[in-house]
Design an enzyme around this catalytic site. Structure first.
Site, PDB file in Angstrom:
ATOM      1  N   GLY A   1      13.150  37.253 -39.241  1.00  0.00           N
ATOM      2  CA  GLY A   1      13.865  36.380 -40.160  1.00  0.00           C
ATOM      3  C   GLY A   1      13.081  35.099 -40.388  1.00  0.00           C
ATOM      4  O   GLY A   1      12.209  34.742 -39.601  1.00  0.00           O
ATOM      5  N   CYS A   2      13.390  34.409 -41.481  1.00  0.00           N
ATOM      6  CA  CYS A   2      12.623  33.211 -41.837  1.00  0.00           C
ATOM      7  C   CYS A   2      12.833  32.090 -40.822  1.00  0.00           C
ATOM      8  O   CYS A   2      11.867  31.501 -40.323  1.00  0.00           O
ATOM      9  CB  CYS A   2      12.976  32.742 -43.240  1.00  0.00           C
ATOM     10  SG  CYS A   2      14.746  32.588 -43.562  1.00  0.00           S
ATOM     11  N   TYR A   3      14.093  31.785 -40.501  1.00  0.00           N
ATOM     12  CA  TYR A   3      14.342  30.726 -39.513  1.00  0.00           C
ATOM     13  C   TYR A   3      13.776  31.086 -38.140  1.00  0.00           C
ATOM     14  O   TYR A   3      13.110  30.260 -37.512  1.00  0.00           O
ATOM     15  CB  TYR A   3      15.839  30.455 -39.397  1.00  0.00           C
ATOM     16  CG  TYR A   3      16.474  29.692 -40.542  1.00  0.00           C
ATOM     17  CD1 TYR A   3      15.993  28.446 -40.943  1.00  0.00           C
ATOM     18  CD2 TYR A   3      17.607  30.194 -41.188  1.00  0.00           C
ATOM     19  CE1 TYR A   3      16.615  27.733 -41.961  1.00  0.00           C
ATOM     20  CE2 TYR A   3      18.230  29.482 -42.203  1.00  0.00           C
ATOM     21  CZ  TYR A   3      17.739  28.257 -42.598  1.00  0.00           C
ATOM     22  OH  TYR A   3      18.351  27.552 -43.597  1.00  0.00           O
TER      23      TYR A   3
END
Lengths: 327, 327, 327, 327
Positions: free
Chosen positions: D137-139
């Site tokens: 995921g990006c975060y």
């Protein structure tokens, strides 16, 4: 029960108003203006999707359109999708006085004869007596308030093309979610649309400006609100910017809504979140055929929609047109 | 020491380039393009304010203009304030071949005769042999690449006005801090400037389009980069959009930089952060006098400045014009 | 001449006010609020650069600071650069009552003892009688109004760190042109600054919150206005969000300026262009050590500057604190 | 037909790739990167809504998911809504090697055991041999690449709370039109969401950082792209920023993707439209309990999605991880 009776019962003798379609950008703007107006009582605002939710900062909440006592108010504002207003008008014939913010009853719509055109600075007397007012479109409001006094004064050369390059913020396209209105699509973009004289507002402008050859080219701006219209205007004979300015001053000398600049051209930030419209003009010495450049600035949700609707309501109540608006 | 000798000594036979004024928006863009280019060696980039600081992501740092070995490079790019380029050219006569991104040597400047005009798609042969190239202005690049092929083909009615409504992102105004360029001033605004045909780029356009009656009205957009020019063009005789498109296809059939749309009009997002220029045209059936609407989109820092400068350098090196640019 | 006498002569018995530094963002906001206020008469607004120019939409123009009758007004607002306010105060000792919007006289400044701290909801009595009010900083206004009632109620665990992550629009940095505030720099950016607990507002917060361990990390947002502060708050014993909310409701039950959300957290758009401050809190069940997340939203130019200054003036006049502000 | 055979027939021995879900923001980014990559052949990209339309600037068009030869390519990228990837994986078991950009197979998902976690800098060997890679995921990509080396080095005090304040551009929320993602809603706003440790990415972070007490608070930024994570990190014993930086330099000394700043903190603009991730740290001397402030910047569509997916594909092909990405 008569409206007057109703007022006696509530002990509030202010006219009551209802908004059909209160959750869109125009509807929200209208809710805010009516809430701050003081002279009227906001009876309801409808929203199919937000029914039951309360309006931030206000005492009332949204109701479902089916539950709204639309026939019982003194004034009904229609902020519905284009095409739906005609049905609301038919259903409530003889009931509340209606201000229709769609283009259903505007000049050129085919139903224009049923309504008074609500260009407040031009038709105050007709509006005052109307049962149904067609609130002007945002783009036509700017073009017409700029050009009508000039057409009246014979300053426009009708043999040549009047070129209107317009730019609008995205709230002009409504609040229904569409991909091309997403932040990530709009933020770095700027584009023409309705090209080739195909914007639906052209009919409305042409109905009021017969004989003027119009090229209207709108663009979508990466801002939330505001319209700027840059008009390259072929002027008749020896007319110049000073003469244009004089015609505007004459037409709008009693208006607090229309501002005529004696110098320079208005930018968008001067009108955003107000109900004003600002006009500027500049001479063009060396273009060849004689033209001036006119710039009109207004907020599409203010003078271009909700603000003008309030002006119309004020006139229908016999009040000053600019009561309770931001000018 | 001759350039060839110099290359032997370093063992790097690639041409060397220097940038005067590397910290502005155009300079930074040029640094990025030259760094990624592969065919040349970036010898220095000057900045008075950032001298001694390194360029993010690159192997070199800024030097003070006084310390830059400007006479020793093969190519010198001038990204200085308008008016300062002429002095750099005088100082380095007979030295490096110069690409001047200011308007000091452009047509209409009074010094245009000293330089070849670097409109890469129009003058490739002249540019290839030039010692001094005047890189075109951002707005003229769009107007000229749109209109020159149409003028050549006799498609423009020179008796009527050609109306250019242009809009540019704020990097076009440079990086020197000014109040009107602050985020809080620009973010919700949109305004006309250079009104009344007073923009300094007009001279450049007119020098290349003699006989065409131009009205050029620029606007400032709330975006960082990009130019969109919407041209209402009076066409000759029975010319229409298809004919316009044909003339463009003919002129740019070998170009990867110029894209001609067969349908629709380009928006800004299509060209931002590229070195391309996109052309579109639409017929206008009912405006009265016959016109078409032309829209040109380009990035003011790309094809409108640094990208075109690289094209010119490529041509001067005998390479493909589009080597190392973003198209 | 006494103030009372002066009022008799003009026939306007309203208190007179002057603004030193009227052309910056805070000064402009103050001009707008005072113009709409109704209870006072705006005698002058100074601007070194704009002296002689009129204020858009208002009846008066800017004057040079040297020409302003600063000693003759009832209230003087100082919107000057930090450090210059002390000199204005010294020069006009015994003259007008002063509301200083700089940090010259705030707690922790070293000159805090000379002034009453103008946190309107906390010190209304002291402000009412003050000759000199230090208007709070924008960030401290949010942090203090959120945390002071909680500290009073013993809800904060003073042994652990209170982490304040704040984000502000660019008007918080003033209107003096600087490269890092240009549109093209800010538009796609977001960055931390004042890192390592080095922001000058920390002293002000700590002076009011002794014993609380604060980590304050501000960021610059790509918006013109507004502050959002996200506080990860270590709570004492068994305290939770409900208890936090209760303490706020208790503290602000009579305020129309402070809104306490019973559910959810406020976003920036809820407060932008208002003088309100909105508080929200949420429980965090699974972070390990017990914390709640508090979010405070305010407009840095509203409650964070000009709005609070008007509240202070109102209190000094014996009026309701929220007279004439946007709540 | 075997893949090898297929390659012989076409005469193109490059691996073939397909994208399921090519019209969303991540899909478009991936199309662009794969098109520029050089080492692979993009066989198809699917889009239900855009099937039949061509991809701007590319040689291929979108196909309907039902018509895509998903079983015939060497690599399949899944950019579908969360929850749909598992079905694609089941359908094509034993076929193409799959890089899943949803969270269906990430750690903490319940299906994590089926896949290798594609954090390219941490698990290059496992990724190289994988049939199914769960792209992070990006975060989590930011938090994990910042904290994992510090956890390894024992620099984190696991008894205290690690506070992650994150902010993301709106493309992180996808391209499906929703009211809260409209330009007019986002443009002047900034708000917290997923409050109270309820963001679905927490499970993924915690699975990789067992024993670390995390509070993760995301916010929505008015920008199209980019993530900035500001981490207030409780450090063990006498650890400071220098030690943190040392651990990062050690972990990423061979990486061109991860940049460690020796001074200052990264802003968003440094990484937007790149596949890089930049780390910075600062000491905090006076917060009380010992902490440092860590800031991580990455582009949610770059290193946070498509860029990392390309790194994974590169590793699976035995190439350098950073081949064809923007670093």
């Amino acid at each position: 029960m008569s409206e007057e009776h109703q007022h006696d019962l509530t002990g509030d003798s202010r006219p009551t108003v209802g908004i059909v379609g209160g959750a869109g950008y125009t509807g929200q703007e209208l809710v805010g203006l009516l809430d701050a107006h003081g002279g009227v009582e906001l009876a309801f605002a409808t929203s199919r999707s937000l029914a039951g939710e309360s309006l931030p900062g206000l005492g009332i909440g949204f109701v479902d359109p089916g539950d709204a006592p639309a026939g019982d108010v003194d004034f009904l504002f229609l902020c519905v999708p284009h095409g739906e207003a005609a049905r609301w008008v038919a259903r409530h014939a003889g009931g509340p006085r209606i201000i229709d913010l769609t283009d259903d009853h505007r000049p050129g719509s085919g139903r224009g004869a049923d309504a008074v055109y609500g260009l407040a600075e031009r038709y105050p007397v007709e509006i005052a007596g109307a049962r149904l007012v067609a609130n002007p479109g945002c783009y036509p409001t700017g073009v017409l308030l700029a050009l009508l006094p000039l057409a009246d004064a014979g300053l426009i050369d009708t043999g040549r093309l009047t070129v209107v390059n317009a730019a609008s913020g995205v709230t002009g396209a409504g609040r229904t979610p569409k991909t091309y209105l997403l932040f990530a699509e709009v933020a770095e973009d700027y584009r023409a649309y309705g090209e080739g004289n195909r914007h639906r507002h052209l009919k409305e402008m042409r109905a009021l400006l017969p004989g003027i050859k119009l090229l209207f080219q709108p663009h979508l701006l990466p801002v939330a609100r505001g319209i700027l219209e840059t008009i390259v205007l072929p002027v008749a004979d020896s007319a110049d910017g000073a003469e244009v300015r004089r015609a505007w001053h004459e037409a709008y000398r009693n208006s607090r809504v229309i501002e005529v600049l004696d110098d320079g051209l208005p930018g968008l930030s001067r009108v955003v979140r107000t109900d004003r419209l600002v006009l500027g003009v500049t001479d063009v010495s060396d273009a060849g055929p004689r033209v001036v450049t006119v710039v009109v600035a207004l907020d599409n949700l203010g003078k271009g929609a909700a603000g003008q609707a309030i002006q119309n309501m004020n006139l229908m109540c016999g009040w000053e047109a600019d009561r309770g608006i931001r000018c």
